[in-house]
Design a protein around this motif. Structure first.
Motif, mmCIF file in Angstrom:
data_model
loop_
_atom_site.group_PDB
_atom_site.id
_atom_site.type_symbol
_atom_site.label_atom_id
_atom_site.label_comp_id
_atom_site.label_asym_id
_atom_site.label_seq_id
_atom_site.Cartn_x
_atom_site.Cartn_y
_atom_site.Cartn_z
ATOM 1 N N TYR A 121 49.448 40.381 -12.611
ATOM 2 C CA TYR A 121 50.275 41.242 -11.762
ATOM 3 C C TYR A 121 50.358 42.675 -12.303
ATOM 4 N N THR A 122 49.655 42.957 -13.408
ATOM 5 C CA THR A 122 49.604 44.325 -13.943
ATOM 6 C C THR A 122 48.276 45.009 -13.630
ATOM 7 N N SER A 123 47.474 44.430 -12.726
ATOM 8 C CA SER A 123 46.164 44.978 -12.372
ATOM 9 C C SER A 123 45.995 44.953 -10.859
ATOM 10 N N ASP A 124 45.197 45.925 -10.319
ATOM 11 C CA ASP A 124 44.945 45.939 -8.872
ATOM 12 C C ASP A 124 43.762 45.042 -8.487
ATOM 13 N N ILE A 125 43.128 44.394 -9.464
ATOM 14 C CA ILE A 125 42.004 43.502 -9.161
ATOM 15 C C ILE A 125 42.565 42.222 -8.542
ATOM 16 N N SER A 126 42.157 41.906 -7.332
ATOM 17 C CA SER A 126 42.756 40.790 -6.614
ATOM 18 C C SER A 126 41.763 40.207 -5.624
ATOM 19 N N GLY A 127 42.061 38.985 -5.184
ATOM 20 C CA GLY A 127 41.199 38.306 -4.220
ATOM 21 C C GLY A 127 41.782 38.252 -2.830
ATOM 22 N N VAL A 128 43.067 38.573 -2.704
ATOM 23 C CA VAL A 128 43.752 38.567 -1.411
ATOM 24 C C VAL A 128 44.665 39.786 -1.358
ATOM 25 N N ILE A 129 44.645 40.527 -0.234
ATOM 26 C CA ILE A 129 45.500 41.704 -0.084
ATOM 27 C C ILE A 129 46.091 41.733 1.321
ATOM 28 N N SER A 130 47.259 42.372 1.420
ATOM 29 C CA SER A 130 47.870 42.607 2.728
ATOM 30 C C SER A 130 47.538 44.020 3.184
ATOM 31 N N ALA A 131 47.883 44.326 4.423
ATOM 32 C CA ALA A 131 47.816 45.716 4.878
ATOM 33 C C ALA A 131 48.886 46.516 4.146
ATOM 34 N N SER A 132 48.716 47.851 4.141
ATOM 35 C CA SER A 132 49.689 48.712 3.487
ATOM 36 C C SER A 132 51.065 48.516 4.119
ATOM 37 N N SER A 133 52.077 48.278 3.257
ATOM 38 C CA SER A 133 53.406 47.944 3.758
ATOM 39 C C SER A 133 54.429 48.185 2.664
ATOM 40 N N ALA A 134 55.635 48.579 3.072
ATOM 41 C CA ALA A 134 56.730 48.715 2.109
ATOM 42 C C ALA A 134 57.602 47.465 2.106
ATOM 43 N N ALA A 135 57.089 46.353 2.636
ATOM 44 C CA ALA A 135 57.871 45.125 2.774
ATOM 45 C C ALA A 135 58.423 44.668 1.427
ATOM 46 N N ALA A 136 59.712 44.292 1.431
ATOM 47 C CA ALA A 136 60.339 43.808 0.203
ATOM 48 C C ALA A 136 59.945 42.379 -0.114
ATOM 49 N N CYS A 137 59.319 41.689 0.820
ATOM 50 C CA CYS A 137 58.984 40.275 0.658
ATOM 51 C C CYS A 137 57.563 40.049 1.191
ATOM 52 N N ARG A 157 34.420 45.209 -7.960
ATOM 53 C CA ARG A 157 35.727 45.769 -8.286
ATOM 54 C C ARG A 157 35.632 47.281 -8.448
ATOM 55 N N PHE A 158 36.755 47.941 -8.198
ATOM 56 C CA PHE A 158 36.839 49.385 -8.367
ATOM 57 C C PHE A 158 37.284 49.702 -9.793
ATOM 58 N N ILE A 159 36.588 50.658 -10.414
ATOM 59 C CA ILE A 159 36.946 51.066 -11.769
ATOM 60 C C ILE A 159 37.214 52.571 -11.784
ATOM 61 N N PRO A 160 38.166 53.016 -12.617
ATOM 62 C CA PRO A 160 38.454 54.457 -12.677
ATOM 63 C C PRO A 160 37.316 55.225 -13.343
ATOM 64 N N VAL A 161 37.068 56.436 -12.857
ATOM 65 C CA VAL A 161 36.056 57.333 -13.443
ATOM 66 C C VAL A 161 36.775 58.646 -13.746
ATOM 67 N N SER A 162 37.067 58.895 -15.021
ATOM 68 C CA SER A 162 37.915 60.028 -15.391
ATOM 69 C C SER A 162 37.268 61.379 -15.107
ATOM 70 N N ASN A 163 35.929 61.437 -15.128
ATOM 71 C CA ASN A 163 35.271 62.737 -14.929
ATOM 72 C C ASN A 163 34.831 62.961 -13.488
ATOM 73 N N LEU A 164 35.277 62.112 -12.539
ATOM 74 C CA LEU A 164 34.926 62.325 -11.137
ATOM 75 C C LEU A 164 35.789 63.457 -10.584
ATOM 76 N N THR A 165 35.147 64.467 -10.000
ATOM 77 C CA THR A 165 35.863 65.618 -9.462
ATOM 78 C C THR A 165 35.602 65.750 -7.970
ATOM 79 N N VAL A 166 36.625 66.207 -7.249
ATOM 80 C CA VAL A 166 36.544 66.467 -5.807
ATOM 81 C C VAL A 166 37.118 67.865 -5.601
ATOM 82 N N GLU A 167 36.248 68.826 -5.270
ATOM 83 C CA GLU A 167 36.658 70.230 -5.229
ATOM 84 C C GLU A 167 36.159 70.906 -3.961
#
Length: 265
Positions: free
Chosen positions: A49-65, A213-223
């Motif tokens: 639960y401390t990582s975004d790597i997952s096999g099931v996801i919901s749509a974007s939501s602020a749901a408390a449950c 899986r998605f991994i962070p790339v610290s030197n990726l720039t968008v300018e």
């Protein structure tokens, strides 16, 4: 979702004293966690639960449950696919009645003789061209110069395209900027962190797809590229809402939802 993610199915029990994104964390007997990931505003099922790597996801939501979330998807190889018959429901461990909702205190009205505070301007993206670099090792086709596609928007934001027919666009369901082969799909090789940024150059914490899986790339720039105007356009300021008459009671505020489920199936 047993066909694609059998380990992510079953009964999940509340983990006492553990929260993620201010919401309850649940765990199954297969050591999978059902949890909220605030960076993408989604409920997820994964091995941590401390990582975004997952096999099931919901749509974007602020749901408390998790039972209030919808449009669940499961990971099939390297992409998430919708599963219409996937259900997330309270189990038998739910209390007989949900707790009373918490109502936040009403903010005080400003003194009527004082001017209303200025509202934040609606941002306008000044870039006609956007240069993306730093992720060539994993997503070479998603790098380079992206030019604005005239008359085309996604999530009320401009769409850009490079010479390799890849699109840089905003996906409002997850509140992320993305790079992929179609601006009408969430399948992509590069994503930003969840953001309401009106321009991709304002987004941050970019990640690239490495296998499944998605991994962070610290030197990726968008300018902004050379096609940006010499000065950004003036911001649009929305009109200020009128103050309610002081003799009228303030309208009721929406309650803060509390999740009633001790177990989730």
């Amino acid at each position: 979702g047993e066909e694609h993610q059998s380990s992510s199915m079953g009964i999940f029990s509340r983990v006492d004293g553990v929260t993620a994104g201010g919401r309850e964390v649940y765990k199954s007997q297969r050591s999978q966690f059902l949890y909220y990931w605030p960076a993408y505003s989604t409920w997820r099922i994964g091995s941590s639960y401390t990582s975004d790597i997952s096999g099931v996801i919901s749509a974007s939501s602020a749901a408390a449950c998790p039972t209030y979330a919808s449009n669940w998807k499961v990971l099939d190889g390297s992409r998430f696919i919708p599963v219409s018959n996937l259900t997330v429901e309270c189990g038998s461990g739910a209390p007989s009645a949900p707790p009373l909702p918490r109502t936040p205190p009403l903010p005080p009205l400003p003194p009527p003789h004082l001017p209303s505070p200025p509202q934040p301007p609606s941002l306008i993206c000044p870039c006609n061209d956007v240069v993306v670099s730093g992720g060539e090792e994993l997503q070479r086709s998603s790098m380079g110069i992206f030019s604005r596609v005239d008359g085309v928007t996604a999530g009320d934001r401009p769409v850009y395209q490079n010479q390799r027919s890849q699109f840089l666009y905003y996906w409002p369901a997850y509140s992320t900027w993305r790079i992929g082969s179609s601006y009408t799909s969430d399948i992509s090789g590069v994503i930003s962190a969840s953001s309401a940024a009106a321009c991709p150059t304002y987004a941050s914490n970019w990640k690239v797809l490495d296998g499944s899986r998605f991994i962070p790339v610290s030197n990726l720039t968008v300018e902004c590229g050379s096609g940006a105007p010499s000065a950004p356009p003036l911001p649009r300021t929305p009109p200020l809402p009128p103050l309610p008459p002081p003799h009228l009671p303030s309208p009721p505020q929406p309650p803060s939802l509390i999740c009633p489920c001790n177990d989730v199936v």
